[in-house]
Design a protein around this motif. Sequence first.
Motif, PDB file in Angstrom:
ATOM      1  N   ALA A   8      -3.843   5.772   4.286  1.00  0.00           N
ATOM      2  CA  ALA A   8      -4.767   4.723   3.855  1.00  0.00           C
ATOM      3  C   ALA A   8      -5.567   4.176   5.050  1.00  0.00           C
TER       4      ALA A   8
ATOM      5  N   VAL B 237       0.857  -1.188   0.000  1.00  0.00           N
ATOM      6  CA  VAL B 237       0.000   0.000   0.000  1.00  0.00           C
ATOM      7  C   VAL B 237       0.891   1.235   0.000  1.00  0.00           C
TER       8      VAL B 237
ATOM      9  N   TRP C 295      -1.952  -5.614   4.533  1.00  0.00           N
ATOM     10  CA  TRP C 295      -0.907  -4.585   4.530  1.00  0.00           C
ATOM     11  C   TRP C 295       0.149  -4.848   5.595  1.00  0.00           C
TER      12      TRP C 295
ATOM     13  N   THR D 116      -7.000  -4.220   6.961  1.00  0.00           N
ATOM     14  CA  THR D 116      -5.579  -3.848   6.939  1.00  0.00           C
ATOM     15  C   THR D 116      -4.642  -5.040   7.105  1.00  0.00           C
TER      16      THR D 116
END
Length: 308
Positions: free
Chosen positions: A109, A103, A152, A149
Motif C-alpha cells: 500500500a 490497512v 496507518w 500514511t
Amino acid sequence: MGFQEFVLLLFVLAIVVVFMGVKSVPQGMEFTVERFGRYTKTLRPGLNLIAPVIDRIGRKLNMMEQVVDVPSQEVITRDNAMVKVDGVMFFQVLDAAKAAYEVSQLEIAILNLTMTNIRTVMGSMDLDELLSQRDKINAQLLHVVDDATTPWGVKVTRIEIKDITPPRDLVDSMARQMKAEREKRANILEAEGFRQASILKAEGEKQAAILEAEGRREAAFRDAEARERQAEAEARATQMVSESIAKGDVNALNYFVALKYTEALQAVATAPNQKLIMMPLEASNLIGAVGGITEMFKDALKHKGAAN
C-alpha cells in the motif's frame, strides 16, 4: 494405575497450556494479540503472557525503520517530455495495531501510494525544473505520502529520487544545447578579453605619448636654457671685446675676427652638400690672429699677477 496416568496427563497438559501462554517477542518486533478474532493488546519485546486457548498471536510487525525500492516508471512532465524515474523510500511503523488492522498489505500500500504521488508531483513540473530541483521533489513527496500514511500508524521518514532518465533524443538535444551555451560563454569571454587588451593597449599608448611629450618639453626647455646661456656668454664676450677695442687693444679685435673666421670655416666644412672645398686662405692672417690671442692671454695673466 489409571488414576496416576490421569494425574500425569493433567500435569503434562498444564505444562503445555503454560507454555502456550508464554510468548517471547524479539527486539525490534511487536506482536498483536487477538481474543476470539478481536484485537485486545500489543506485546512488546521481551517475555509476555497471554491467556492460552482463547488468545492467539494475530500479526507480527517489524518496528524498525525499513527501506523499500521504488521501481522505475514512466512519467510525463508538464511540457510533454517522458522520463523514467525510480527511487527509494524509508518508513517505520509507530503503531502496531493500526499498521495491522487499518490497512491490508502495508508495504504494498505504501509503495503504490508513493508511485502514484511521484507521477502526480513530477507531472506538474517542466523537464528543466524536474532535473534541477530534486530536493524540492523529495520534500514534496515526503510531505504528501507521510500525511497519507499517518492513519496507518506509519511514519515515512525519507523519500529519495534516485535516477531521472530522459529519452535518448532528448538527451542529445540537451547536450547540443549545453555545447552551444558553453561556446557562447567562451565567445563572450574571448570578446571581453580582446576588449580589455585593447583598453590596456590604448592606455599604454596614451601613457607613452604623454611621457614622450613631457620628454620633448623637457628637452626643449633644456635646449632653450643652453641657447640662452650661450647667448649670454657670447654677449659677455662681445662686450669684453668691445671694451678692449675701446681701450685700444688690437689683439681683442684679432681674437674676435679669428673666432668668427674659424666658425665660418667649420660650417662650410660640415655642410652635407659640400664634398670638396677649393678656396684661397691667407694662413698668415689666421696665424697672426692666433698670435694676438696668445698676447691677449699673456696680458691678462700679467694683470692678474699684478693685482695679487
